[in-house]
Structures are given as C-alpha cells and as structure tokens.
Design a protein around this motif. Structure first.
Motif, PDB file in Angstrom:
ATOM      1  N   UNK A 210      22.895  20.291  -1.493  1.00 20.77           N
ATOM      2  CA  UNK A 210      23.597  20.293  -0.206  1.00 20.77           C
ATOM      3  C   UNK A 210      22.713  20.788   0.937  1.00 20.77           C
ATOM      4  N   UNK A 211      22.597  19.985   1.978  1.00 18.45           N
ATOM      5  CA  UNK A 211      21.835  20.398   3.165  1.00 18.45           C
ATOM      6  C   UNK A 211      22.690  21.223   4.122  1.00 18.45           C
ATOM      7  N   UNK A 212      23.964  21.393   3.805  1.00 20.89           N
ATOM      8  CA  UNK A 212      24.881  22.129   4.678  1.00 20.89           C
ATOM      9  C   UNK A 212      24.904  23.619   4.381  1.00 20.89           C
ATOM     10  N   UNK A 213      24.058  24.060   3.460  1.00 28.57           N
ATOM     11  CA  UNK A 213      24.075  25.465   3.049  1.00 28.57           C
ATOM     12  C   UNK A 213      22.666  26.042   2.972  1.00 28.57           C
ATOM     13  N   UNK A 214      22.605  27.369   3.104  1.00 28.09           N
ATOM     14  CA  UNK A 214      21.420  28.130   2.738  1.00 28.09           C
ATOM     15  C   UNK A 214      21.615  28.500   1.274  1.00 28.09           C
ATOM     16  N   UNK A 215      20.727  28.035   0.415  1.00 26.56           N
ATOM     17  CA  UNK A 215      20.894  28.233  -1.030  1.00 26.56           C
ATOM     18  C   UNK A 215      20.250  29.548  -1.469  1.00 26.56           C
ATOM     19  N   UNK A 216      20.961  30.286  -2.318  1.00 22.30           N
ATOM     20  CA  UNK A 216      20.474  31.573  -2.817  1.00 22.30           C
ATOM     21  C   UNK A 216      20.636  31.628  -4.329  1.00 22.30           C
ATOM     22  N   UNK A 217      19.562  32.048  -4.992  1.00 26.38           N
ATOM     23  CA  UNK A 217      19.593  32.335  -6.429  1.00 26.38           C
ATOM     24  C   UNK A 217      19.419  33.848  -6.571  1.00 26.38           C
ATOM     25  N   UNK A 218      20.493  34.639  -6.505  1.00 26.91           N
ATOM     26  CA  UNK A 218      20.361  36.107  -6.568  1.00 26.91           C
ATOM     27  C   UNK A 218      20.199  36.586  -8.006  1.00 26.91           C
ATOM     28  N   UNK A 219      19.197  37.417  -8.243  1.00 29.77           N
ATOM     29  CA  UNK A 219      18.954  37.886  -9.601  1.00 29.77           C
ATOM     30  C   UNK A 219      18.701  39.395  -9.663  1.00 29.77           C
ATOM     31  N   UNK A 220      19.255  40.143  -8.761  1.00 31.72           N
ATOM     32  CA  UNK A 220      19.119  41.594  -8.812  1.00 31.72           C
ATOM     33  C   UNK A 220      17.795  42.069  -8.262  1.00 31.72           C
ATOM     34  N   UNK A 221      16.746  42.055  -9.084  1.00 29.28           N
ATOM     35  CA  UNK A 221      15.453  42.573  -8.643  1.00 29.28           C
ATOM     36  C   UNK A 221      14.591  41.531  -7.939  1.00 29.28           C
ATOM     37  N   UNK A 222      15.073  40.300  -7.883  1.00 24.91           N
ATOM     38  CA  UNK A 222      14.339  39.246  -7.184  1.00 24.91           C
ATOM     39  C   UNK A 222      15.314  38.139  -6.841  1.00 24.91           C
ATOM     40  N   UNK A 223      14.883  37.213  -6.002  1.00 25.06           N
ATOM     41  CA  UNK A 223      15.762  36.098  -5.649  1.00 25.06           C
ATOM     42  C   UNK A 223      14.939  34.945  -5.089  1.00 25.06           C
ATOM     43  N   UNK A 224      15.603  33.807  -5.054  1.00 25.87           N
ATOM     44  CA  UNK A 224      15.048  32.587  -4.495  1.00 25.87           C
ATOM     45  C   UNK A 224      16.005  32.121  -3.408  1.00 25.87           C
ATOM     46  N   UNK A 225      15.477  31.639  -2.275  1.00 29.35           N
ATOM     47  CA  UNK A 225      16.326  31.023  -1.260  1.00 29.35           C
ATOM     48  C   UNK A 225      15.726  29.671  -0.879  1.00 29.35           C
ATOM     49  N   UNK A 226      16.562  28.788  -0.328  1.00 27.27           N
ATOM     50  CA  UNK A 226      16.071  27.460   0.080  1.00 27.27           C
ATOM     51  C   UNK A 226      16.805  27.007   1.333  1.00 27.27           C
ATOM     52  N   UNK A 227      16.028  26.529   2.316  1.00 23.77           N
ATOM     53  CA  UNK A 227      16.579  26.015   3.564  1.00 23.77           C
ATOM     54  C   UNK A 227      16.178  24.558   3.732  1.00 23.77           C
ATOM     55  N   UNK A 228      17.096  23.717   4.240  1.00 23.26           N
ATOM     56  CA  UNK A 228      16.824  22.280   4.338  1.00 23.26           C
ATOM     57  C   UNK A 228      15.897  21.916   5.487  1.00 23.26           C
ATOM     58  N   UNK A 229      15.141  20.830   5.290  1.00 24.14           N
ATOM     59  CA  UNK A 229      14.289  20.249   6.330  1.00 24.14           C
ATOM     60  C   UNK A 229      14.762  18.840   6.656  1.00 24.14           C
ATOM     61  N   UNK A 230      14.393  18.347   7.820  1.00 26.07           N
ATOM     62  CA  UNK A 230      14.842  17.030   8.270  1.00 26.07           C
ATOM     63  C   UNK A 230      14.333  15.894   7.385  1.00 26.07           C
ATOM     64  N   UNK A 231      13.203  16.093   6.706  1.00 25.99           N
ATOM     65  CA  UNK A 231      12.634  15.015   5.892  1.00 25.99           C
ATOM     66  C   UNK A 231      13.248  14.926   4.502  1.00 25.99           C
ATOM     67  N   UNK A 232      14.311  15.702   4.258  1.00 30.01           N
ATOM     68  CA  UNK A 232      14.976  15.665   2.966  1.00 30.01           C
ATOM     69  C   UNK A 232      14.500  16.722   1.990  1.00 30.01           C
TER      70      UNK A 232
END
Length: 465
Positions: A210-232
């Motif tokens: 989904x490009x409509x969200x800021x994606x978060x993979x929360x794992x306590x001591x670390x995490x991953x996030x992802x933000x969309x770009x116009x090129x897909x």
C-alpha cells in the motif's frame, strides 16, 4: 534594515535553500555556499536520504514562498501507519480520526532541487557548490571555504552569516572554538544507526504494498520503515543498534547473517527486496543524533538555523518541517525588527528555542513508541480510542500526534506538555480498567480531559512545566 546588506548562507540543504528563497523575495543580496555538488545535476543521495514526511508546518512555509503548485505534484499522501508483525500480518492505524489529515512522502532531493531552482530564479541569489566551509571569523563575518574540485581556498566577507549547514555545522563549531562568548553545545547520539534499502516497483511500475501508508516493522530493539516513491518503489530504512543484541550492524558482516536476520525478523520485507546483498553492503550506515545549543546567534552578525541549531532524530518526521517553520518564525520577527539584526536574532531565539527543544524530545519519544509500543495491546486500544474521539469530537480532542503534525497553530512545546499528559491519562485509564472503551464517548472525553488536567496541575506543582 538596509536591503543592500549582503547575506551569506552556509548550506544549500532544505533549510538553507528555503531561507535563501525567502530572503531573496525580501530583496536581500544572497550568496549560498554548499560543500556538496549541485544535487540537481549529480546523484549524491544514494543510501542517505530518509524520505521526507511533509506535513502542515512544512506546507505552511511552502505556501509562504508561493510554490505550493510546484511541490504538491511530487507528494504521496500517507493516511496512517501499516504495522507488519513477524508472521507477515498487516494492521493499519490512521494518523487522525479527522477527515483530510495525512502526511506526504516526498523525495528529499526533489524538494531540495525545487527550492534551489526557485531561489536561483532571483537575480539577487548566487549559488556556489563544491565549496566546503572550513571556519568562520564570527567577529568580522568572514567565512573560509575550500573547493573540493580545485582544492583552492577562498574567503567570503558578508554583512550577515547564517549557518544552515546541518548537524555538523561549521558555524556552530566556530562558536565554541573562537571562545568569543559563553556557548553551550551538546550532541547526543542514539546507540542505533540507520541503513537505507529499497523495495523496487513491480514489473509495471506499481507499488507492491500500500502506497497510502508509512509501513513499520516494529521489533522492540530494532525496526524497519518504508515510505512510498512516485516511481512505484519504497525507500526502506533499517534502524538497528551498532553493537547490542543478537543482531547489530557490527555483526551483520556476511550475506548469510544478513539473510538470516531478515528471514527471521522481517520475512515479508525480505521477499520485497530482491537484491538485499547489494543494498545492505553498498549503502552506508548513518548516525542518529540530537543537537541542542545556545545561544544561536553572535551579536547581530551570525545566526544558526535549522539542524545547525537543533538537529533531531527522524522519528516524528518533523526535522524538515521544523526547519521550514524556523524560516516562517524568523521571517515574522524580521518584519517586526527591521533595522536591528541583534534584536531580530535575539527575539528569534527567544521565540523558537523552547519549541526546538520540545520537538527534539518528542522525536525521541516517538522513536520508542514506533520501535516498542505500537504492537502493545494497551497502546493499540489507546490509538483506537483516540481515533474515535477525534472523529466524534474533531474540534475538542487532538492526540499528541495530531497536535504536532496537523495543527501548525499549536507550538511544539505546548503539544509536548499537553500530549504527554493526555497520553499518560489515557494509558492509565485503560490499564487500570477505569473506563469502558466501548462506552459513551462523551463520558470518556470528559474523563480523559479531567485526568489530563489533573496531571498537568501535578506537573506544574512538581516544577515539571
């Protein structure tokens, strides 16, 4: 304040280019010096960008300089967070219960380039790239530069110097090295760093999640996030300790170890990153720190602004928004104190320092919230209740996040004070089962407001305000 005065801005990043554009619009002669190449002609951002989350405070500055129509086509609205658990399940969480409130994902380089192009359209603006500032004589307003290309050294004499040169500011360094005045300076780094990765678009150039969200993979001591770009694609950022825990940047030294880490902790993300080997080992690991200092100015001669004065960690998405708001506040004060730069600088710091410290603290708060708390059942219930209160009482209830992100008329310091008390009230009421979260929302609102006011009063008595 004579418009004949020459303005030197050190740093052509987001804050420096916004300030240059605004000062040019006011008629000042502006020279901007930047240590990096011109990002409009050279790709210098790979692995270092952390996409921007452009929100209301930043948009207000963009409107002030009259370029909204040029910026909005490059924005991707994000209406909330999308949490990914370790099994790959996804749970959406809106940023606001009110309609029409969202943040925008935007490329840092794109916005920076737009601002530089707009500033350069003014005849009274000159941009100089590949010129690294090596020091500033703050008493005589003379800056020293070294050209990366020719290695030649030069000096620039100006009437007024602004340091918009980020967390590693040469002007701020000159403040404490020259010892002309009492200067307090602190740089505090998190034990975590960050590394940028990429989720590419699918075969037809579409977003794979989904490009409509800021994606978060929360794992306590670390995490991953992802933000969309116009090129897909998505710009992905891993936040991880340098040397603590089973997995850290210091021990992720082989593709086997990195693959194991992602397979066990972020399996659904790994499926979306086809070239994890190249992404992980070719992109740099960046530091995350907070800068607080005072005073920001020396007499009526020099001023620190943006990250040079108050760099923050990126977890509220407010670094650029706060820097743009700096320019708004400075512009308003400049209007009031024309003819006296010392009064302008003094009034500006007085008006802005408390808010700058507040957003730095809020960003640290959000770091722990995103990393540790978003998956907590009590926190989830709190967010659900907040969304219901905002939706039902859009003019009476504002969550801390909404106050910071969607209400530019509430300053950061006020949002911090009220937001923390409100969060504490809600969490206490839910954890202690003092409210039925499915009961009448009007009654819940009254109870939350009462509890919040009591906490604020207690904090005031305790000297915490």
């Amino acid at each position: 304040m004579s418009k004949k005065e020459s303005i030197l801005i050190i740093g052509a990043g987001l804050c420096g280019s916004m300030l240059a554009l605004r000062m040019a619009q006011r008629g000042y002669q502006v020279d901007v010096y930047e240590g990096r190449p011109d990002l409009r002609t050279t790709d210098i951002s790979a692995g270092r960008s952390i996409n921007l989350a452009l929100s209301d405070r930043g948009l207000k500055a963009i409107k002030m300089v009259g370029i909204t129509d040029k910026v909005t086509p490059f924005c991707i609205p994000m209406y909330g967070r999308m949490m990914h658990d370790i099994e790959g399940n996804m749970f959406p969480s809106n940023y606001s219960g009110r309609d029409g409130e969202y943040i925008n994902s935007m490329s840092r380089g794109t916005l920076n380039g737009l601002l530089l192009t707009e500033a350069e359209k003014h005849e009274n603006v000159n941009l100089h790239f590949n010129k690294k500032c090596t020091g500033v004589d703050i008493e005589n307003t003379v800056a020293k530069f070294k050209c990366y290309l020719t290695k030649e050294k030069s000096v620039v004499d100006a009437d007024i110097i602004f340091g918009a040169d980020g967390a590693g500011s040469a002007l701020r360094k000159s403040y404490y090295l020259e010892k002309k005045f009492l200067f307090s300076n602190s740089q505090n780094y998190l034990t975590h760093g960050y590394k940028e990765l990429e989720i590419p678009a699918d075969k037809i150039g579409k977003h794979r999640i989904s490009k409509d969200h800021l994606h978060i993979w929360p794992r306590g001591q670390y995490m991953l996030i992802a933000l969309p770009n116009l090129d897909g694609s998505f710009t992905v950022t891993l936040f991880l300790s340098y040397d603590e825990g089973e997995y850290n940047f210091n021990n992720l030294t082989t593709i086997e170890k990195v693959t194991e880490f992602f397979k066990t902790q972020f399996p659904d993300a790994l499926e979306l990153i086809p070239d994890i080997n190249h992404e992980f080992f070719n992109n740099p690991t960046g530091a995350l720190g907070t800068v607080k200092c005072s005073p920001w100015y020396y007499k009526g001669k020099t001023l620190l602004i943006g990250d040079a004065a108050h760099a923050i960690v990126p977890f509220y998405g407010q670094g650029m928004n706060a820097s743009f708001e700096d320019v708004i506040v400075f512009d308003e004060i400049l209007e009031k104190h024309q003819g006296d730069w010392t009064a302008t600088f003094k009034a500006y710091e007085s008006a802005r320092k408390e808010d700058a410290d507040a957003i730095a603290d809020l960003a640290i708060d959000n770091y722990y919230e995103m990393r540790d708390h978003v998956a907590n059942p009590i926190f989830k219930e709190k967010r659900r209740l907040e969304m219901a209160l905002e939706k039902t009482f859009p003019n009476e209830y504002f969550s801390k996040y909404s106050m910071v992100t969607f209400n530019e008329d509430i300053n950061y310091a006020k949002a911090l004070k009220i937001g923390r008390a409100q969060d504490k009230a809600l969490l206490n009421l839910i954890a202690d089962s003092e409210i039925d979260t499915n009961s009448d929302l009007q009654d819940i609102l009254k109870r939350v407001q009462q509890e919040t006011n009591e906490i604020l009063q207690e904090d005031k008595i305790a000297g915490l305000q």
